[in-house]
Scaffold this motif. Sequence first.
Motif, PDB file in Angstrom:
ATOM      1  N   LEU A 108       0.836  -1.217   0.000  1.00  0.00           N
ATOM      2  CA  LEU A 108       0.000   0.000   0.000  1.00  0.00           C
ATOM      3  C   LEU A 108       0.866   1.261   0.000  1.00  0.00           C
ATOM      4  N   LEU A 109       1.946   1.221   0.779  1.00  0.00           N
ATOM      5  CA  LEU A 109       2.834   2.381   0.868  1.00  0.00           C
ATOM      6  C   LEU A 109       3.459   2.726  -0.479  1.00  0.00           C
ATOM      7  N   ASN A 110       3.669   1.730  -1.307  1.00  0.00           N
ATOM      8  CA  ASN A 110       4.368   1.936  -2.583  1.00  0.00           C
ATOM      9  C   ASN A 110       3.440   1.962  -3.789  1.00  0.00           C
ATOM     10  N   SER A 112       0.930   2.837  -6.680  1.00  0.00           N
ATOM     11  CA  SER A 112       0.561   4.077  -7.364  1.00  0.00           C
ATOM     12  C   SER A 112      -0.954   4.107  -7.592  1.00  0.00           C
ATOM     13  N   GLU A 113      -1.448   5.296  -7.896  1.00  0.00           N
ATOM     14  CA  GLU A 113      -2.877   5.449  -8.200  1.00  0.00           C
ATOM     15  C   GLU A 113      -3.254   4.558  -9.392  1.00  0.00           C
ATOM     16  N   GLN A 114      -2.359   4.536 -10.384  1.00  0.00           N
ATOM     17  CA  GLN A 114      -2.667   3.750 -11.587  1.00  0.00           C
ATOM     18  C   GLN A 114      -2.715   2.246 -11.285  1.00  0.00           C
ATOM     19  N   GLU A 115      -1.804   1.789 -10.411  1.00  0.00           N
ATOM     20  CA  GLU A 115      -1.807   0.355 -10.055  1.00  0.00           C
ATOM     21  C   GLU A 115      -3.103  -0.006  -9.324  1.00  0.00           C
ATOM     22  N   PHE A 116      -3.593   0.898  -8.521  1.00  0.00           N
ATOM     23  CA  PHE A 116      -4.860   0.643  -7.827  1.00  0.00           C
ATOM     24  C   PHE A 116      -6.015   0.653  -8.829  1.00  0.00           C
ATOM     25  N   ASP A 117      -6.093   1.735  -9.614  1.00  0.00           N
ATOM     26  CA  ASP A 117      -7.244   1.913 -10.517  1.00  0.00           C
ATOM     27  C   ASP A 117      -7.341   0.809 -11.566  1.00  0.00           C
ATOM     28  N   THR A 118      -6.193   0.383 -12.107  1.00  0.00           N
ATOM     29  CA  THR A 118      -6.223  -0.597 -13.202  1.00  0.00           C
ATOM     30  C   THR A 118      -6.780  -1.941 -12.731  1.00  0.00           C
ATOM     31  N   VAL A 119      -6.387  -2.335 -11.522  1.00  0.00           N
ATOM     32  CA  VAL A 119      -6.866  -3.626 -10.992  1.00  0.00           C
ATOM     33  C   VAL A 119      -8.360  -3.538 -10.669  1.00  0.00           C
ATOM     34  N   ILE A 120      -8.781  -2.424 -10.073  1.00  0.00           N
ATOM     35  CA  ILE A 120     -10.210  -2.241  -9.784  1.00  0.00           C
ATOM     36  C   ILE A 120     -11.005  -2.234 -11.100  1.00  0.00           C
ATOM     37  N   ALA A 121     -10.439  -1.612 -12.126  1.00  0.00           N
ATOM     38  CA  ALA A 121     -11.155  -1.484 -13.407  1.00  0.00           C
ATOM     39  C   ALA A 121     -11.438  -2.850 -14.024  1.00  0.00           C
ATOM     40  N   VAL A 122     -10.463  -3.744 -14.017  1.00  0.00           N
ATOM     41  CA  VAL A 122     -10.675  -5.042 -14.676  1.00  0.00           C
ATOM     42  C   VAL A 122     -11.583  -5.941 -13.822  1.00  0.00           C
ATOM     43  N   HIS A 123     -11.251  -6.093 -12.537  1.00  0.00           N
ATOM     44  CA  HIS A 123     -12.007  -7.062 -11.716  1.00  0.00           C
ATOM     45  C   HIS A 123     -13.385  -6.531 -11.331  1.00  0.00           C
ATOM     46  N   LEU A 124     -13.408  -5.330 -10.760  1.00  0.00           N
ATOM     47  CA  LEU A 124     -14.654  -4.872 -10.138  1.00  0.00           C
ATOM     48  C   LEU A 124     -15.568  -4.192 -11.164  1.00  0.00           C
ATOM     49  N   LYS A 125     -15.006  -3.191 -11.857  1.00  0.00           N
ATOM     50  CA  LYS A 125     -15.839  -2.526 -12.872  1.00  0.00           C
ATOM     51  C   LYS A 125     -16.148  -3.487 -14.015  1.00  0.00           C
ATOM     52  N   GLU A 168      -1.588  -6.836  -1.850  1.00  0.00           N
ATOM     53  CA  GLU A 168      -2.769  -6.997  -2.717  1.00  0.00           C
ATOM     54  C   GLU A 168      -3.947  -6.137  -2.252  1.00  0.00           C
ATOM     55  N   VAL A 169      -3.714  -4.917  -1.756  1.00  0.00           N
ATOM     56  CA  VAL A 169      -4.873  -4.109  -1.320  1.00  0.00           C
ATOM     57  C   VAL A 169      -5.821  -3.837  -2.494  1.00  0.00           C
ATOM     58  N   ASN A 170      -5.248  -3.604  -3.683  1.00  0.00           N
ATOM     59  CA  ASN A 170      -6.089  -3.347  -4.862  1.00  0.00           C
ATOM     60  C   ASN A 170      -6.900  -4.597  -5.239  1.00  0.00           C
ATOM     61  N   TYR A 171      -6.197  -5.722  -5.329  1.00  0.00           N
ATOM     62  CA  TYR A 171      -6.816  -6.996  -5.743  1.00  0.00           C
ATOM     63  C   TYR A 171      -7.819  -7.484  -4.691  1.00  0.00           C
ATOM     64  N   ALA A 172      -7.416  -7.420  -3.400  1.00  0.00           N
ATOM     65  CA  ALA A 172      -8.302  -7.895  -2.324  1.00  0.00           C
ATOM     66  C   ALA A 172      -9.575  -7.053  -2.274  1.00  0.00           C
ATOM     67  N   ALA A 173      -9.423  -5.731  -2.431  1.00  0.00           N
ATOM     68  CA  ALA A 173     -10.602  -4.848  -2.399  1.00  0.00           C
ATOM     69  C   ALA A 173     -11.526  -5.177  -3.570  1.00  0.00           C
ATOM     70  N   LEU A 320       7.481  -6.306   4.517  1.00  0.00           N
ATOM     71  CA  LEU A 320       6.505  -5.211   4.560  1.00  0.00           C
ATOM     72  C   LEU A 320       7.155  -3.833   4.616  1.00  0.00           C
ATOM     73  N   THR A 321       8.441  -3.766   4.941  1.00  0.00           N
ATOM     74  CA  THR A 321       9.085  -2.463   5.080  1.00  0.00           C
ATOM     75  C   THR A 321       9.935  -2.117   3.858  1.00  0.00           C
ATOM     76  N   LYS A 322       9.746  -2.901   2.798  1.00  0.00           N
ATOM     77  CA  LYS A 322      10.491  -2.663   1.549  1.00  0.00           C
ATOM     78  C   LYS A 322      10.010  -1.358   0.895  1.00  0.00           C
ATOM     79  N   GLU A 323      10.937  -0.462   0.589  1.00  0.00           N
ATOM     80  CA  GLU A 323      10.525   0.762  -0.100  1.00  0.00           C
ATOM     81  C   GLU A 323      10.739   0.589  -1.592  1.00  0.00           C
ATOM     82  N   ARG A 324       9.938   1.287  -2.345  1.00  0.00           N
ATOM     83  CA  ARG A 324      10.007   1.120  -3.783  1.00  0.00           C
ATOM     84  C   ARG A 324      11.255   1.767  -4.370  1.00  0.00           C
TER      85      ARG A 324
END
Length: 324
Positions: A108-110, A112-125, A168-173, A320-324
Amino acid sequence: MGSLAGRVAIITGAGQGIGREHALFFASEGAKVVVNDPGVAVDGSGGDSSLAQRVVDEIRAAGGEAVANTDSVADWQGAQRLIRSAVEAFGDLHVVVNNAGILRNELLLNMSEQEFDTVIAVHLKGTFAVSHWAALYWREQSRAHPQVDRAIVNTSSGSGLHNPLPTEVNYAAAKAGVAAMTIVAAIELQPYHVRVNCIAPSRARTRATVDLPGIGGATQDGQFDPFHPGNVSPVVAYLCMADCPFNGQVFSLHGGTVIRYHGWSLGEEIRSDQRWSIYDLTRAMQTLPNPDPLANLLSALGVLGPEAQEQMRHMIEASLTKER
Ligand SMILES: NC(=O)c1ccc[n+]([C@@H]2O[C@H](COP(=O)([O-])OP(=O)(O)OC[C@H]3O[C@@H](n4cnc5c(N)ncnc54)[C@H](O)[C@@H]3O)[C@@H](O)[C@H]2O)c1
């Protein structure tokens, strides 16, 4: 006669993996299949318009009926074209299997908006878009043919339901949303004889999961392979049979095991007959269980015993503490 004889089915993301298995199995059971797939990479980039056609060729070579469609389910008009393509090719539509999916895993910390939106777009929308256009067609059809059974099977994942994996916050959501959407849609579409159910495959070996630990290689001839992606397809076909009674259910599937989810349900409670003061609330809340979500995840993944759990906990916490 096959269990799906005369049924017209759209299967999204059917160019490979689990969706391809559905397409081949549905056709072998007598369904006329629209093989939808734009042929994108695991992360949703690029495209290969020949992928869907290759599955169609395979079905036809085995004597079945199929047509290809390369629209993206995340494209609103594309989803409408997909429904039309089934009716134009085969004169009707009975089944939609929403299976298309991508992954863009990141903390989640790393992320991007696009990584979130793209996954929501295919699975959920995407699940919503294809279901919406199919439901509009079915509502119109139900006037002339009110008793014809129609079915939607959505695809969720344990990641959004009982084993929420880090990165997987995008995928899980999206997948939790798909399960929730299933139950609401099942109630809304009942008047039109449309049943809506959902599956959550678990550890099926595809390009998306092949590198996961413990996923297993192909077994020797004749031995049952619990990781084969085709194990999911008979259950999906059963949910799409005209006399299947199930509606509004979510099933976890691995190998030969089918488990019905109970879903969210109300648990322990505290009550007050007036608005809580912070003081009273703080005391009362201490009586509610507060299980560690990571411990829950480890149990869901089958990591048992204090030593193994501690080892895995250290590995996960370090990652979990890996930075991008
Ligand atoms: N494999 C597993 O163990 C597993 C576990 C849980 C859930 N799932 C779910 O099962 C489904 C299939 O997964 P898979 O493992 O076969 O993956 P896969 O990558 O092998 O196949 C997915 C297919 O979907 C297609 N696709 C991607 N975006 C699309 C779009 N916008 N429109 C139409 N098609 C699109 C891809 O081109 C690909 O062919 C996914 O929804 C996935 O989230 C799989």
